[in-house]
Scaffold this motif. Structure first.
Motif, short mmCIF file in Angstrom:
data_model
loop_
_atom_site.label_atom_id
_atom_site.label_comp_id
_atom_site.label_asym_id
_atom_site.label_seq_id
_atom_site.Cartn_x
_atom_site.Cartn_y
_atom_site.Cartn_z
N SER A 39 1.63 -7.54 2.05
CA SER A 39 0.24 -7.41 1.57
C SER A 39 0.06 -6.10 0.80
O SER A 39 -0.65 -6.05 -0.21
CB SER A 39 -0.73 -7.42 2.75
OG SER A 39 -0.50 -8.55 3.52
N PHE A 40 0.72 -5.06 1.28
CA PHE A 40 0.58 -3.76 0.61
C PHE A 40 1.12 -3.84 -0.82
O PHE A 40 0.49 -3.38 -1.78
CB PHE A 40 1.31 -2.67 1.40
CG PHE A 40 1.08 -1.30 0.87
CD1 PHE A 40 -0.01 -0.54 1.30
CD2 PHE A 40 1.92 -0.75 -0.10
CE1 PHE A 40 -0.25 0.72 0.78
CE2 PHE A 40 1.69 0.52 -0.62
CZ PHE A 40 0.60 1.26 -0.17
N SER A 43 -1.19 -5.73 -2.98
CA SER A 43 -2.40 -4.96 -3.32
C SER A 43 -2.15 -3.99 -4.47
O SER A 43 -3.09 -3.49 -5.09
CB SER A 43 -2.90 -4.20 -2.09
OG SER A 43 -2.07 -3.08 -1.84
N ARG A 44 -0.87 -3.74 -4.76
CA ARG A 44 -0.54 -2.88 -5.92
C ARG A 44 -0.37 -3.71 -7.19
O ARG A 44 0.02 -3.20 -8.24
CB ARG A 44 0.75 -2.11 -5.64
CG ARG A 44 0.67 -1.19 -4.46
CD ARG A 44 2.01 -0.50 -4.16
NE ARG A 44 2.17 0.72 -4.92
CZ ARG A 44 3.22 1.55 -4.79
NH1 ARG A 44 4.19 1.28 -3.94
NH2 ARG A 44 3.31 2.64 -5.52
#
Ligand SMILES: C[S@@+](CC[C@H](N)C(=O)[O-])C[C@H]1O[C@@H](n2cnc3c(N)ncnc32)[C@H](O)[C@@H]1O
Length: 155
Positions: A39-40, A43-44
């Motif tokens: 997810s991280f 998110s970028r």
């Protein structure tokens, strides 16, 4: 020319983010160990793939210009699994494509006895090869880093 590639075990996707600045598209494999790494990365605005090092890579033959991996591929991976992975990386790289093995680590004796023969057996040519002492777990471990740029032959 490098346009697309893969970062194996790319953590938070920073390699992909840095390559994007150069207009290079990198897909990042990562697990969600101890945190939502997929997810991280998403998110970028980068592409995460939830894939273990034991999986076959989800790309067709001879498609990628670059495969990078930093601080992941090492002697904790059983030999046959690692060899399979190197063969699979070779398969997905285009002729002339690069495997950038960044901070692979192992015990010094394994370097020449196990891992160097393994990458040559798969068929890679060596463009860069640097070995250096890894000190974070103490001198007794006799661990060494290998950082190498390997090329799938053009012919
Ligand atoms: C030490 S981090 C390295 C992250 C990044 N390459 C860096 O150097 O900052 C290890 C990475 O390998 C992935 N990883 C760990 N065990 C794995 C496994 N069994 N299969 C696939 N990836 C794994 C983790 O999810 C993480 O992305």
């Amino acid at each position: 020319m490098i346009r697309i590639g893969l970062d194996i075990g790319g953590g938070t996707g920073t390699f992909a983010a840095r390559m994007r600045v150069h207009n290079i598209t990198i897909v990042t494999t990562t697990m969600n160990f101890d945190g939502p790494f997929n997810s991280f990365i998403a998110s970028r605005g980068l592409v995460p793939v939830h894939l273990t090092v034991g999986h076959r890579l989800p790309f067709s033959d001879s498609t990628l210009d670059l495969v990078h991996s930093m601080h992941v591929l090492s002697n904790w991976i059983p030999g046959p699994v690692l060899e399979f992975l190197f063969y699979d990386v070779y398969r997905v790289l285009r002729p002339g494509g690069l495997l950038w093995l960044d901070r692979f680590f192992c015990v010094k004796t394994q370097m020449n006895e196990t891992y160097a023969p393994m990458v040559y057996k798969v068929g890679f040519n060596r463009l860069r090869w640097y070995e250096g002492r890894k000190m974070d777990r103490g001198e007794r471990m006799n661990e060494w880093y290998l950082s190498a740029v390997l090329q799938k032959p053009i012919n």
